[in-house]
Scaffold this motif. Structure first.
Motif, PDB file in Angstrom:
ATOM      1  N   GLU A 394       0.816  -1.214   0.000  1.00 50.45           N
ATOM      2  CA  GLU A 394       0.000   0.000   0.000  1.00 50.45           C
ATOM      3  C   GLU A 394       0.853   1.269   0.000  1.00 50.45           C
ATOM      4  O   GLU A 394       0.319   2.376  -0.113  1.00 50.45           O
ATOM      5  N   ALA A 395       2.173   1.136   0.131  1.00 51.24           N
ATOM      6  CA  ALA A 395       3.050   2.306   0.093  1.00 51.24           C
ATOM      7  C   ALA A 395       3.005   2.943  -1.295  1.00 51.24           C
ATOM      8  O   ALA A 395       2.872   2.250  -2.306  1.00 51.24           O
ATOM      9  N   GLN A 396       3.111   4.268  -1.337  1.00 46.03           N
ATOM     10  CA  GLN A 396       3.168   4.938  -2.636  1.00 46.03           C
ATOM     11  C   GLN A 396       4.421   4.502  -3.376  1.00 46.03           C
ATOM     12  O   GLN A 396       5.520   4.437  -2.796  1.00 46.03           O
ATOM     13  N   VAL A 397       4.270   4.219  -4.651  1.00 44.58           N
ATOM     14  CA  VAL A 397       5.414   3.745  -5.431  1.00 44.58           C
ATOM     15  C   VAL A 397       6.503   4.810  -5.505  1.00 44.58           C
ATOM     16  O   VAL A 397       7.687   4.495  -5.667  1.00 44.58           O
ATOM     17  N   SER A 398       6.141   6.078  -5.332  1.00 48.08           N
ATOM     18  CA  SER A 398       7.134   7.159  -5.363  1.00 48.08           C
ATOM     19  C   SER A 398       8.114   7.074  -4.202  1.00 48.08           C
ATOM     20  O   SER A 398       9.190   7.673  -4.257  1.00 48.08           O
ATOM     21  N   SER A 399       7.768   6.332  -3.143  1.00 50.00           N
ATOM     22  CA  SER A 399       8.648   6.221  -1.986  1.00 50.00           C
ATOM     23  C   SER A 399       9.738   5.168  -2.180  1.00 50.00           C
ATOM     24  O   SER A 399      10.651   5.069  -1.370  1.00 50.00           O
ATOM     25  N   LEU A 400       9.654   4.376  -3.245  1.00 54.38           N
ATOM     26  CA  LEU A 400      10.618   3.314  -3.488  1.00 54.38           C
ATOM     27  C   LEU A 400      11.876   3.865  -4.161  1.00 54.38           C
ATOM     28  O   LEU A 400      11.855   4.911  -4.810  1.00 54.38           O
ATOM     29  N   SER A 401      12.976   3.131  -4.030  1.00 56.94           N
ATOM     30  CA  SER A 401      14.199   3.475  -4.747  1.00 56.94           C
ATOM     31  C   SER A 401      13.991   3.282  -6.239  1.00 56.94           C
ATOM     32  O   SER A 401      13.041   2.620  -6.687  1.00 56.94           O
ATOM     33  N   GLY A 402      14.898   3.846  -7.040  1.00 58.05           N
ATOM     34  CA  GLY A 402      14.777   3.723  -8.487  1.00 58.05           C
ATOM     35  C   GLY A 402      14.776   2.286  -8.954  1.00 58.05           C
ATOM     36  O   GLY A 402      14.013   1.904  -9.859  1.00 58.05           O
ATOM     37  N   GLY A 403      15.622   1.449  -8.343  1.00 57.91           N
ATOM     38  CA  GLY A 403      15.678   0.047  -8.731  1.00 57.91           C
ATOM     39  C   GLY A 403      14.390  -0.688  -8.440  1.00 57.91           C
ATOM     40  O   GLY A 403      13.911  -1.493  -9.261  1.00 57.91           O
ATOM     41  N   ASN A 404      13.787  -0.427  -7.295  1.00 55.14           N
ATOM     42  CA  ASN A 404      12.533  -1.089  -6.955  1.00 55.14           C
ATOM     43  C   ASN A 404      11.371  -0.558  -7.788  1.00 55.14           C
ATOM     44  O   ASN A 404      10.447  -1.300  -8.128  1.00 55.14           O
TER      45      ASN A 404
END
Length: 498
Positions: A394-404
């Motif tokens: 449910e985390a916003q995808v914008s919070s992930l690192s570039g690789g993830n």
């Protein structure tokens, strides 16, 4: 002349926490006048947090910062800038509607009688751009420039302030190999003038070529700090990952062209981008299309996916004419990972789960009603299979690192329940750290080993040489040559492209 004995910038015992996350742990780092210092680590290792503390974006919880031997405290970026510290971020921070000169000299435009002296601004900006070897018109509107030239404008803005300390975050990400080589040469010249440079890059060949010192972070702590001359690439990679990278074993190359034909292309043309290219891609192989920026390799995947119309030539996918649109391409089993994952590959305001399933909500619904349980189960399975590291679906995808983020886009290609017949990947690991790059390469290898077809378009010579079974080299919209993977090197590709 007095000999400089103190580091230009020194950190000692620096810590930073965000809630329960200890982002930076007891870091010591010295940037010395006249030296280029590489800061390396996977995404999430603490590099950005460290740079943000040194540039005044955030304050450390503990520890000291010294400038030329004097204690300093940076409460704002302006505090760091007054000490001669400038940062060039990976994400462009330009004003697209202003001229190149106005961007380069932002905050320090020359004035005469209280009015901006445009002629002098053009001369000053032109001089800085010339130092970079960038033939960019100072009067051009920044938003009209290609990405590589915008990147050079961003770097020029950092140099225009004549900094004592310069932070560069992935400065060559959007540059062609010749442009990158030119920038590295100019950075050496800048260091020779006494500037202390902190260089952040995922391209280890650049680090080994340009840096004097290297510090590697893992989980917020320093795990390697040495002179570049005293280490090597394998040691740096092991320090970054804590182990040898996944997928380090080479995949056996298939016999070129022996599998079932998937793409057959004859004299394909598209506007001024492609001037007539012919090739064949078979099942079970990874085929690369390599070239410098503007060579036309970027257009090939768009034509095969139906997102760009080809104006002439004959091309088929599995014996049938190419798809007329991306919707038809997906229906026929073609997956596509675009080069611009943030602009074209992700819905940044949505969750990880919703991004994985973005193209297939309707297929998972019943009578038009979404089934949350089924969606969550499928997204979780795909996230696990593609090694997506996220605190929650449910985390916003914008919070992930570039690789993830990139692995989320890759996982989406499999969210319809069926394995794609072909994958088109454009710059598949741009801006991705070494660990994520190895995982993406492993996933691509497993896919083609199971009979899939993978077509990669990239300007990263090192990646193409390591990954692909065959490579077509393009220039000015035409294929110059085809190279097989046997003993293929990045130098071979760049020499062929030039």
């Amino acid at each position: 002349m007095n000999q400089v004995t103190h580091p230009a910038l020194h950190l000692e015992g620096v810590h930073k926490r965000f809630g329960g996350t200890h982002a930076v742990r007891d870091v010591e780092l010295s940037l010395r006048h006249g030296r280029i210092h590489a800061l390396l680590g996977e995404n999430g290792a603490g590099k950005s947090t460290l740079v943000n503390m040194m540039s005044g974006m955030i304050e450390p919880d503990e520890g000291t910062i010294m400038v030329d031997g004097r204690p300093a405290r940076f409460r704002t970026p302006a505090d760091a800038q007054r000490e001669g510290i400038r940062t060039v971020h990976q994400e462009l921070e330009l004003a697209p509607t202003l001229t190149v000169a106005e961007n380069v000299l932002m905050g320090q435009l020359p004035r005469r009688f209280g009015i901006v002296d445009s002629a002098k601004a053009m001369r000053q900006a032109g001089a800085v751009l010339s130092e970079l070897g960038a033939g960019i018109d100072p009067e051009a509107i920044v938003g009209s420039l290609p990405l590589a030239e915008q990147q050079l404008v961003e770097i020029a803005r950092g140099l225009a302030a004549r900094p004592k300390v310069l932070f560069l975050d992935e400065p060559t990400a959007a540059l062609t190999p010749p442009e990158a080589d030119g920038l590295l040469e100019r950075l050496r010249g800048l260091a020779a003038q006494g500037v202390a440079i902190l260089y952040i890059s995922h391209h280890l060949e650049e680090v080994l070529a340009v840096a004097d010192d290297v510090t590697v972070l893992r989980d917020g702590a320093v795990v390697l700090a040495t002179e570049v001359s005293d280490t090597d690439r394998p040691s740096i990679v092991r320090a970054m990952l804590g182990a040898d990278p996944l997928g380090s074993q080479a995949r056996p190359a298939p016999a070129a062209g022996k599998g079932t034909s998937v793409f057959e292309v004859q004299d394909l043309r598209s506007g001024r981008s492609l001037g007539g290219v012919s090739f064949r891609v078979a099942a079970g192989e990874i085929v690369g299309f390599f070239g410098l920026a503007g060579s036309g390799h970027e257009t090939i995947a768009d034509c095969l996916y139906g997102s760009e119309e080809h104006t002439a030539g004959h091309a088929t996918f599995c014996g049938e004419p190419l798809p007329a649109s991306p919707i038809e391409a997906r229906q026929r089993g073609i997956g596509y990972v675009p080069a611009d994952r943030k602009g074209a590959g992700l819905a940044l305001g949505l969750s990880v789960r919703d991004n994985i399933l973005l193209a297939n909500w309707s297929r998972l619904a019943r009578a038009g009603i979404r089934r949350q349980g089924m969606e969550t189960e499928r997204a979780a399975r795909l996230a696990s299979r593609h090694a997506v590291k996220a605190g929650s679906l449910e985390a916003q995808v914008s919070s992930l690192s570039g690789g993830n983020q990139q692995k989320v886009v890759l996982a989406r290609q499999f969210s319809g329940g069926e394995t794609p017949r072909a994958l088109l990947l454009s710059e598949p690991t741009r801006g991705v750290d070494i660990g994520a790059k190895a995982e993406i390469h492993r996933l691509m290898g497993e896919y083609v080993d199971a009979g899939g077809t993978c077509l990669v378009t990239s300007s990263d010579a090192e990646e193409v040489a390591a990954l692909c079974d065959r490579v077509y080299v393009l220039s000015r919209g035409r294929i110059l040559t085809q190279l097989d993977s046997n003993a293929l090197t990045a130098s071979d590709l760049t020499a062929a492209a030039l």
